[in-house]
Design a protein around this motif. Structure first.
Motif, PDB file in Angstrom:
ATOM      1  N   THR A 172      37.516  33.429  47.457  1.00  0.00           N
ATOM      2  CA  THR A 172      38.917  33.624  47.090  1.00  0.00           C
ATOM      3  C   THR A 172      39.716  32.485  47.692  1.00  0.00           C
ATOM      4  O   THR A 172      39.390  31.984  48.777  1.00  0.00           O
ATOM      5  CB  THR A 172      39.477  34.973  47.599  1.00  0.00           C
ATOM      6  N   ASP A 174      43.779  30.556  48.064  1.00  0.00           N
ATOM      7  CA  ASP A 174      45.231  30.677  47.952  1.00  0.00           C
ATOM      8  C   ASP A 174      45.873  29.537  48.737  1.00  0.00           C
ATOM      9  O   ASP A 174      45.215  28.893  49.560  1.00  0.00           O
ATOM     10  CB  ASP A 174      45.727  32.030  48.466  1.00  0.00           C
ATOM     11  N   THR A 239      38.301  33.548  42.935  1.00  0.00           N
ATOM     12  CA  THR A 239      39.470  34.330  42.554  1.00  0.00           C
ATOM     13  C   THR A 239      40.725  33.715  43.151  1.00  0.00           C
ATOM     14  O   THR A 239      40.787  33.479  44.365  1.00  0.00           O
ATOM     15  CB  THR A 239      39.328  35.781  43.040  1.00  0.00           C
ATOM     16  N   THR A 240      41.724  33.430  42.317  1.00  0.00           N
ATOM     17  CA  THR A 240      43.011  32.907  42.768  1.00  0.00           C
ATOM     18  C   THR A 240      44.124  33.704  42.104  1.00  0.00           C
ATOM     19  O   THR A 240      43.873  34.532  41.222  1.00  0.00           O
ATOM     20  CB  THR A 240      43.167  31.417  42.413  1.00  0.00           C
ATOM     21  N   CYS A 262      43.489  36.899  39.687  1.00  0.00           N
ATOM     22  CA  CYS A 262      43.705  38.037  40.587  1.00  0.00           C
ATOM     23  C   CYS A 262      44.353  39.196  39.837  1.00  0.00           C
ATOM     24  O   CYS A 262      45.462  39.063  39.306  1.00  0.00           O
ATOM     25  CB  CYS A 262      44.574  37.605  41.769  1.00  0.00           C
ATOM     26  N   SER A 573      42.584  38.227  44.933  1.00  0.00           N
ATOM     27  CA  SER A 573      42.613  37.193  45.975  1.00  0.00           C
ATOM     28  C   SER A 573      43.263  37.702  47.244  1.00  0.00           C
ATOM     29  O   SER A 573      43.732  36.912  48.062  1.00  0.00           O
ATOM     30  CB  SER A 573      43.372  35.964  45.459  1.00  0.00           C
ATOM     31  N   SER A 576      42.321  36.246  50.787  1.00  0.00           N
ATOM     32  CA  SER A 576      42.984  35.006  51.196  1.00  0.00           C
ATOM     33  C   SER A 576      44.428  35.263  51.601  1.00  0.00           C
ATOM     34  O   SER A 576      44.977  34.547  52.441  1.00  0.00           O
ATOM     35  CB  SER A 576      42.921  33.971  50.066  1.00  0.00           C
TER      36      SER A 576
END
Length: 615
Positions: A172, A174, A239-240, A262, A573, A576
């Motif tokens: 993840t 961010d 995943t963002t 996300c 996410s 993060s």
């Protein structure tokens, strides 16, 4: 006459140039021997191991007997307590094994409890440690910093080996801007299966020195992967929260099909659109320094209560839902800033028989926090009667310096209730998919179908019906369809049934009964056909898919291998996001000199499991 037991600990006497000598079998020390074993006995008592406890007890008993019978020597030769004291001092001395254990525990406390590196130099800490164990020498801030750097290198090498041996990895990612230093950071968390446990580690809090372009972010991601010996072909998903530049960077580094949007951000966006509230843009969106500062200021205003209501009300003119939310937010801020109002609110609850520890207070909405709008609405409605009485009393008595705002009218409370009921299933869905040590991507489709078919449709009301339909068509249509037949009629309500998962669980049970009699068509592998013929696993008794698939490993070996490739992927996410919350606990205003290098080191060490620290 039998020889003395002391000779069990010494070699036979041998001649030297001056006199006879004997050698201790424990420490190889050479002692003089002059036809007397007294000095040999004393040395053996001080150096003998726990296995020679019989010799110690025999010697002590003989000495006590000699003393009680009026023998020539009234002094006991047993030195056990003194030996323990000496060994204890040596153990806590610099280089001793106890010193190493205590120093490692101190480093663990500094990292896990978010404590400043100068904690060992503080007077109160020194007094406490000296009272606890005076023999322990407390390392200074400089020494602790150096030892933490060494510990970071050791644990990083171990984790890199774990990642290298992991077959499937999920990430993840961010981007976060520190609100005090205004420095941007890229956070990366790693998730993989080790044994029967899902590991979640905060690998990187990388300081970004350039503009957040796609090329620069792609280079940073490659640098992090190389640093941790991460094989890109084993990364199953990243995943963002959906910023265009980070999405492009992920696709450029890991592959076009590896990016996962996300789901929590999508659900939050749906809720904000429904109620007409502002939503926070993804953190990866390129902003000027002035825009970054303004966004940080707005977030801090939400948290501290310094909110520009005049500007917001002017912007919300004509939007009834948003106007009601702003009015609720103003009331909540008044209670947060007024000691008299808060005291009266607690007093009214106590008058109703509620114990003071269980008395509720208002919750303020924060734009950057998931579900905070729902929490504010829900808490206000729970305290609505008490709040109205407090506001009316303060308006009459004028005890508060600030003028008490008007309470919500009955019609406004009805609208707020409707918005709360619409946000409730979204808040529940966000919590369902926010885990990081359990499989969450497999919940995405059932959660969306529950929202659309079970939780949202019955709650569509007059004020939000059209808006809800637009938001659902725009956002929920992107989610892939699947799972049990959602068109089956709803089952009868049950008092113990989970409102969110109840209908889904009923559909699984119906499909389990009907599928046992089905005959699948040919053309697929035998093992996959056997798995598809198997009744679905009950969600209530198997909340973690990883554990359920572990029990299938022997029976469905090849299907299990395929499933494990996707079970590690997270649907949100949020890990993060938590990483940056942990970074904020380290990088506080009183720790403004903490360098980005040490911040990244501390965040990683904080996420390491306890067994990795002390094994």
């Amino acid at each position: 006459m039998a020889p003395s037991k002391v000779w069990n600990h010494f070699s036979q006497p041998f001649n030297t140039e001056t006199d006879l000598k004997v050698t201790c079998k424990v420490c190889n020390f050479k002692l003089s021997y002059k036809n007397s074993t007294s000095n040999l006995r004393n040395h053996a008592q001080n150096t003998s191991s726990d296995a020679d406890s019989n010799f110690r007890r025999t010697s002590s008993a003989a000495s006590v007997a000699s003393t009680s019978s009026g023998g020539p020597s009234a002094r006991s030769h047993y030195q056990g307590p003194l030996d323990k004291c000496v060994n204890n001092i040596n153990a806590f001395a610099v280089g001793g094994h106890k010193d190493a254990e205590c120093t490692n525990a101190l480093l663990f406390m500094l990292a896990v409890d978010n404590m400043p590196l100068r904690t060992p130099d503080k007077q109160g800490f020194k007094v406490f440690v000296k009272a606890l164990q005076p023999a322990f020498k407390i390392p200074s801030e400089t020494v602790c910093t150096r030892l933490l750097e060494e510990k970071y290198l050791v644990l990083r090498a171990r984790v890199a080996q774990w990642i290298l041996s992991a077959g499937n990895i999920s990430l993840t990612c961010d981007i976060w801007t520190h609100k005090y230093s205004m420095k941007p950071y890229l956070g990366l968390t790693c998730h993989f299966k080790r044994g029967k446990q899902q590991m979640s580690l905060e690998l990187a809090t990388k300081f970004l020195t350039q503009r957040k372009t796609t090329e620069y972010l792609a280079g940073v991601l490659r640098e992090i992967c190389d640093k941790w010996s991460m094989r890109l072909d084993r990364v199953r998903g990243v995943t963002t929260d959906g910023g265009a530049n980070i999405k492009a960077a992920v696709k450029q580094v890991f592959g076009v099909d590896k990016h996962v949007h996300c789901l929590a951000h999508q659900l939050n966006g749906i809720g904000q659109k429904v109620i007409g509230n502002k939503s926070t843009p993804p953190s990866e969106v390129e902003m000027t320094p002035a825009e970054v500062a303004a966004a940080a200021a707005r977030a801090e205003e939400d948290a501290d209560g310094d909110f520009d209501f005049e500007a917001e009300e002017a912007e919300a003119s004509g939007n009834m839902r948003r106007s009601i939310l702003l009015k609720t937010k103003k009331i909540v801020r008044f209670f947060k800033q007024s000691e008299i109002a808060t005291a009266k609110l607690i007093e009214l609850q106590r008058a109703e028989g509620i114990a003071e520890p269980n008395c509720l207070k208002h919750v303020q909405e924060v734009r950057t926090r998931f579900n905070s709008c729902y929490d504010m609405c829900d808490r206000y409605l729970k305290l609505a009667s008490f709040t109205a009485r407090v506001l009316l009393e303060l308006q009459r008595s004028r005890q508060s310096k600030a003028r008490a705002p008007e309470a919500l009218t009955a019609e406004e409370e009805d609208t707020l209730t409707e918005m709360r009921d619409l946000l409730a299933p979204l808040a529940r869905a966000t919590k369902e998919i926010s885990g990081e040590k359990v499989c969450t991507l497999s919940k995405a489709i059932p959660v969306v179908r529950n929202l659309v078919k079970v939780s949202i449709e019955p709650l569509r009301g007059g004020l939000v019906k059209a808006k809800m339909a637009q938001a659902e068509d725009a956002d929920a249509a992107n989610c892939e369809d699947g799972g049990p037949d959602a068109e089956a009629p709803a089952s009868s309500s049950n008092g113990d049934r989970d409102e969110f998962w109840g209908e889904w669980d009923e559909q699984v049970k119906r499909q389990s009964r009907s599928q046992s009699n089905q005959d699948m068509a040919g053309g697929i592998p035998v093992q996959l056909r056997s798995y598809l013929d198997r009744p679905p696993v009950a969600r209530e008794s198997n909340p973690d898919p990883l554990q359920a698939w572990q029990s299938f490993k022997a029976e469905y070996q090849f299907v299990h291998q395929v499933a494990e490739e996707f079970l590690c992927i997270l649907g949100t996410s949020i890990p993060s996001e938590r990483l940056f919350s942990h970074a904020g606990l380290f990088s506080t205003p009183i720790r403004s000199k903490l360098s980005p290098k040490h911040l990244e080191m501390l965040v990683f060490l904080r996420s390491c499991p306890v067994e990795l620290w002390f094994n």
